[in-house]
Design a protein around this motif. Structure first.
Motif, short mmCIF file in Angstrom:
data_model
loop_
_atom_site.label_atom_id
_atom_site.label_comp_id
_atom_site.label_asym_id
_atom_site.label_seq_id
_atom_site.Cartn_x
_atom_site.Cartn_y
_atom_site.Cartn_z
N UNK A 76 0.80 -1.23 0.00
CA UNK A 76 0.00 0.00 0.00
C UNK A 76 0.83 1.28 0.00
N UNK A 77 2.05 1.21 0.47
CA UNK A 77 2.88 2.41 0.62
C UNK A 77 3.74 2.63 -0.63
N UNK A 78 3.23 3.45 -1.55
CA UNK A 78 3.96 3.72 -2.79
C UNK A 78 5.23 4.52 -2.55
N UNK A 79 5.22 5.36 -1.52
CA UNK A 79 6.40 6.17 -1.22
C UNK A 79 7.54 5.28 -0.74
N UNK A 80 7.21 4.24 0.04
CA UNK A 80 8.26 3.31 0.48
C UNK A 80 8.88 2.60 -0.71
N UNK A 81 8.07 2.26 -1.70
CA UNK A 81 8.60 1.60 -2.90
C UNK A 81 9.62 2.50 -3.60
N UNK A 82 9.29 3.79 -3.71
CA UNK A 82 10.22 4.75 -4.31
C UNK A 82 11.47 4.87 -3.45
N UNK A 83 11.28 4.98 -2.13
CA UNK A 83 12.42 5.13 -1.21
C UNK A 83 13.32 3.90 -1.25
N UNK A 84 12.73 2.71 -1.32
CA UNK A 84 13.51 1.47 -1.37
C UNK A 84 14.32 1.41 -2.67
N UNK A 85 13.69 1.78 -3.78
CA UNK A 85 14.39 1.79 -5.07
C UNK A 85 15.57 2.76 -5.03
N UNK A 86 15.34 3.97 -4.49
CA UNK A 86 16.41 4.97 -4.41
C UNK A 86 17.55 4.48 -3.50
N UNK A 87 17.18 3.85 -2.39
CA UNK A 87 18.20 3.35 -1.45
C UNK A 87 19.04 2.26 -2.08
N UNK A 88 18.40 1.34 -2.81
CA UNK A 88 19.14 0.27 -3.48
C UNK A 88 20.05 0.84 -4.56
N UNK A 89 19.59 1.87 -5.28
CA UNK A 89 20.45 2.52 -6.27
C UNK A 89 21.66 3.16 -5.60
N UNK A 90 21.43 3.84 -4.48
CA UNK A 90 22.53 4.42 -3.71
C UNK A 90 23.52 3.33 -3.31
#
Length: 309
Positions: A76-90
């Motif tokens: 349900x948390x779309x922002x977490x999905x974005x944050x997780x993707x950004x963190x993995x890219x980092x």
């Protein structure tokens, strides 16, 4: 009979109680560290995992909700999905690159001696301890023509008008990655410098006799195996830094950043833990981050274990 007694004595000596009693002075000296480590590291992690299965707002007693926080987190948390993707890219980009840069610069700087080596170490290490680092980058990335980066690009004719670097979605994450790399030569870099200086020089002479012919072979067969503890420590530090990115994003892109382009797992965690005080949900985010770090550390340990083979 004697064999039975010998076996009993061997089991006794192998027992934890016997070892503690035998080395009680050493355990007594280590006790303050272990107590503090348990109270401020182990216990908070365990409590965070427990709270992740509850609904807790810091005012009412926690209510057990089972897996609801994790279901909400991933479904349900779309922002977490974005944050997780950004963190993995980092982690994937800045982790290995900064680790290799730390090792490379430490190896080069170690070839110098005396004052010059100390000066170069300070120059490379300074950005990681500079309290005004974000102020410097804010001046560079200012969105008008007076920002240093915009001014240079305008003067060279590369752009026709100033760019709002930290308000334009497509630029936010690349800029944050560059800044993170600039700040990455920290404690791990110093540990590599220390490790290189403790290597016995006679090992290189023995390696030359055994057939090592150039500097790259020396690095792989002598230098890196001799400093495996420092390599492991540096890897842990770089992994922690790459997964725990938050201050850079908050100071340069704001929280929340434009369309959450600079959001990371830690900024999302801070949002729920420090702003909304939804501690159960924040604990679920922290647990996922903890598992990511542990898993990555295990993988890196296996990779570093093969160094020099």
């Amino acid at each position: 009979m004697k064999e039975g007694e010998a076996l009993a004595n061997a089991k006794k000596q192998a027992s934890l109680g016997y070892q503690i009693k035998k080395n009680k002075a050493s355990y007594l000296m280590m006790a303050p560290y272990f107590i503090l480590f348990f109270l401020f590291t182990v216990l908070p992690v365990v409590m965070s995992i427990v709270l992740s299965f509850t609904d807790f707002n810091m005012l009412e007693f926690p209510k057990f909700v089972g897996w609801r926080n994790y279901v909400k987190l991933f479904l349900e948390d779309n922002i977490f999905t974005i944050a997780l993707k950004n963190t993995l890219l980092f982690a994937v980009i800045t982790g290995p690159i900064s680790y290799m840069l730390c090792l490379l610069f430490a190896w080069i700087i170690n070839e110098f001696h005396g004052f010059l080596r100390a000066l170069l170490t300070l120059i490379f290490y300074a950005p990681s301890i500079c309290g005004n680092a974000y102020l410097v980058w804010n001046l560079i990335l200012t969105g008008d023509r007076y920002g240093y980066l915009n001014g240079i690009l305008l003067k060279l004719g590369i752009i026709n008008e100033p760019i709002l670097w930290m308000q334009t979605e497509k630029y936010v994450l690349p800029v944050l990655i560059v800044v993170q790399l600039w700040l990455s030569l920290g404690t791990g870099f110093l540990s590599f410098i220390a490790g290189l200086q403790t290597i016995d020089k006679s090992m290189y002479e023995a390696a030359a006799i055994d057939g090592v012919k150039n500097r790259w072979q020396e690095l792989w067969y002598v230098t890196l195996p001799a400093m495996k503890p420092q390599l492991m420590f540096g890897a842990v530090m770089q992994i922690t830094q790459s997964f725990a990115v938050a201050d850079i994003s908050i100071n340069l892109a704001g929280n929340p950043s434009v369309n959450y382009a600079g959001a990371t797992v830690v900024t999302h965690l801070l949002d729920y833990g420090s702003t909304r005080f939804e501690m159960g949900y924040a604990s679920a985010i922290a647990t996922i981050l903890f598992l990511l770090m542990v898993g990555t550390n295990k993988l890196v340990q296996k990779i570093l274990g093969r160094v020099g083979e």
